[in-house]
Design an enzyme around this catalytic site. Structure first.
Site, PDB file in Angstrom:
ATOM      1  N   GLN A  31     -19.459  -0.572   2.718  1.00  0.00           N
ATOM      2  CA  GLN A  31     -19.787   0.551   1.876  1.00  0.00           C
ATOM      3  C   GLN A  31     -20.999   0.256   0.964  1.00  0.00           C
ATOM      4  O   GLN A  31     -21.945   1.142   0.870  1.00  0.00           O
ATOM      5  CB  GLN A  31     -18.355   1.134   1.130  1.00  0.00           C
ATOM      6  N   HIS A  37     -15.275  -3.737  -0.965  1.00  0.00           N
ATOM      7  CA  HIS A  37     -15.618  -2.749   0.042  1.00  0.00           C
ATOM      8  C   HIS A  37     -17.040  -2.961   0.342  1.00  0.00           C
ATOM      9  O   HIS A  37     -17.964  -2.226   0.137  1.00  0.00           O
ATOM     10  CB  HIS A  37     -15.482  -1.230  -0.274  1.00  0.00           C
ATOM     11  N   CYS A  81     -18.486   7.146  -2.234  1.00  0.00           N
ATOM     12  CA  CYS A  81     -18.124   6.701  -0.803  1.00  0.00           C
ATOM     13  C   CYS A  81     -17.365   7.517  -0.175  1.00  0.00           C
ATOM     14  O   CYS A  81     -17.213   7.474   1.174  1.00  0.00           O
ATOM     15  CB  CYS A  81     -17.428   5.239  -1.090  1.00  0.00           C
ATOM     16  N   ARG A 115      -9.356  -3.852   7.894  1.00  0.00           N
ATOM     17  CA  ARG A 115      -9.109  -2.925   6.768  1.00  0.00           C
ATOM     18  C   ARG A 115      -7.668  -3.153   6.206  1.00  0.00           C
ATOM     19  O   ARG A 115      -7.019  -2.945   7.024  1.00  0.00           O
ATOM     20  CB  ARG A 115      -9.357  -1.463   6.795  1.00  0.00           C
ATOM     21  N   ARG A 157     -23.477   4.346   6.788  1.00  0.00           N
ATOM     22  CA  ARG A 157     -22.438   3.477   6.896  1.00  0.00           C
ATOM     23  C   ARG A 157     -22.725   2.898   8.368  1.00  0.00           C
ATOM     24  O   ARG A 157     -22.554   1.571   8.849  1.00  0.00           O
ATOM     25  CB  ARG A 157     -20.974   3.987   6.901  1.00  0.00           C
ATOM     26  N   ASP A 200     -15.719   6.860  -7.950  1.00  0.00           N
ATOM     27  CA  ASP A 200     -14.616   7.142  -6.761  1.00  0.00           C
ATOM     28  C   ASP A 200     -13.327   7.354  -7.251  1.00  0.00           C
ATOM     29  O   ASP A 200     -13.190   7.865  -8.542  1.00  0.00           O
ATOM     30  CB  ASP A 200     -14.387   5.520  -6.581  1.00  0.00           C
TER      31      ASP A 200
HETATM   32  N1  NVA Z   1     -11.101   2.772  -3.696  1.00  0.00           N
HETATM   33  C1  NVA Z   1     -11.138   3.788  -2.457  1.00  0.00           C
HETATM   34  C2  NVA Z   1     -12.040   3.504  -1.449  1.00  0.00           C
HETATM   35  C3  NVA Z   1     -11.876   4.531  -0.400  1.00  0.00           C
HETATM   36  C4  NVA Z   1     -12.943   4.359   0.601  1.00  0.00           C
HETATM   37  C5  NVA Z   1      -9.687   3.241  -1.765  1.00  0.00           C
HETATM   38  O1  NVA Z   1      -9.536   1.888  -1.842  1.00  0.00           O
HETATM   39  O2  NVA Z   1      -8.846   4.213  -1.340  1.00  0.00           O
HETATM   40  N1   CP Z   2     -15.860   5.270   2.350  1.00  0.00           N
HETATM   41  C1   CP Z   2     -14.938   4.903   3.302  1.00  0.00           C
HETATM   42  O1   CP Z   2     -14.516   3.791   3.772  1.00  0.00           O
HETATM   43  O2   CP Z   2     -14.269   6.138   3.897  1.00  0.00           O
HETATM   44  P1   CP Z   2     -12.905   5.802   4.910  1.00  0.00           P
HETATM   45  O3   CP Z   2     -11.628   5.611   4.170  1.00  0.00           O
HETATM   46  O4   CP Z   2     -12.769   7.103   5.535  1.00  0.00           O
HETATM   47  O5   CP Z   2     -13.289   4.824   5.955  1.00  0.00           O
END
Ligand code: NVA
Ligand code: CP
Length: 300
Positions: A132, A129, A259, A102, A287, A219
């Site tokens: 997800q 993502h 998500c 990540r 997930r 989101d």
């Molecule tokens: N768009 C959000 C998704 C988190 C799972 C982010 O990147 O923070």
């Molecule tokens: N939706 C998601 O990826 O959650 P986290 O940021 O908690 O991993």
């Protein structure tokens, strides 16, 4: 399938095979049937950003598959002090059987796959993502039975979630509509792909996008790394909220997905969130199953 870097790399058939395997693993888990497909294997999980779901679902998923997960915070890795990703990739390939990462730049994930010799799984970048959205597609199919004739709608920031939902939704045959402010559109490469399908529409009106939708996604307005823009974004996204008005334009059986983490009162109202909490937490659970399918496919 060697890696999961982005959904654009997968065919419709590969996505459906992953969803079928995820369903099977979910069934086996519910019925106490062990599935140690990755016994003796180690997954390194590099996190340059925070996580609740991704970390815990990959970690427990790996254990359920008989393997060993290794949590690697970038704060503690040399990568966080500037060791090049090319070197990190070649070193970790000598120890591990797979890497989940990540991070911020999609290029870093692509480079990890390019310079390493083991499977790489994208656990979120600024661009996409994919894990997800595999869980999201799994949840939609669970509730609706199939993707045939369904309309998916996304309201809000044209961010990593929007990019993956557009590609994933269109690849499995749904029509996709998006409502986002003009300055916050999805990635140009995603729009090029989407526009060529003839099943994609984009508007600045959430109600218009939600018309007859079977599933509505939203989101956060400020993603990880954009905390400094939160105030500016709260103003820009005013009106881009999933609320009763938006839902009244949708199909009466419309699902709502998020998500998570969610900001109630911003991108979604408390009322809509709680009315659809079962679907949203099934999505979060999925997930685990979807990512176990990904790990089995690329590391098995
Ligand atoms: N768009 C959000 C998704 C988190 C799972 C982010 O990147 O923070
Ligand atoms: N939706 C998601 O990826 O959650 P986290 O940021 O908690 O991993």
């Amino acid at each position: 399938m060697k890696h999961l870097l982005k959904l654009m790399d997968l065919s419709e058939q590969e996505i459906i095979e992953l969803l079928n395997l995820a369903d099977q693993l979910k069934y086996e888990r519910a019925h106490g049937i062990a599935h140690p497909h990755l016994a003796g294997k180690t997954l390194g999980m590099i996190f340059q950003k925070a996580s609740t779901r991704t970390r815990v679902s990959f970690e427990t998923g790996m254990v359920q598959l008989g393997g060993y997960p290794l949590f690697l915070s970038s704060h503690d890795l040399q990568i966080g002090r500037g060791e090049p990703v090319q070197d990190t990739a070649r070193v970790l390939s000598r120890y591990l059987d797979g890497i989940m990462i990540r991070t911020f730049a999609q290029q870093e994930v692509e480079d990890l796959a390019k310079y390493g010799s083991i499977p790489v799984i994208n656990g979120l970048t600024d661009f996409c993502h994919p894990c997800q959205v595999l869980a999201d597609l799994m949840t939609i199919r669970e509730y609706k039975g199939s993707f045939d004739g369904l309309k998916m709608c996304y309201i809000g920031d044209g961010n990593n979630m929007a990019n993956s939902l557009i590609v994933g939704g269109l690849k499995v045959g749904m029509s996709v509509s998006v409502a986002c402010p003009a300055d916050y559109q999805p990635d140009a490469s995603v729009l090029e792909f989407a526009n060529a399908t003839g099943k994609f529409s984009m508007t600045e009106s959430p109600v218009l996008a939600a018309e007859n939708a079977d599933v509505i996604f939203t989101d956060v307005w400020a993603s990880m790394g954009q905390e400094g823009e939160a105030e500016k974004r709260r103003i820009a996204f005013n009106g881009y909220q999933v609320n009763d008005e938006v839902l009244s334009a949708a199909h009466s059986e419309c699902m709502v997905q998020h998500c998570l983490p969610a900001h109630r009162g911003e991108e979604i109202t408390e009322k809509v969130f709680e009315a659809h909490a079962n679907e949203i937490f099934d999505e979060a659970e999925n997930r685990l199953h979807a990512q176990k399918a990904v790990m089995v496919k690329v590391m098995g």
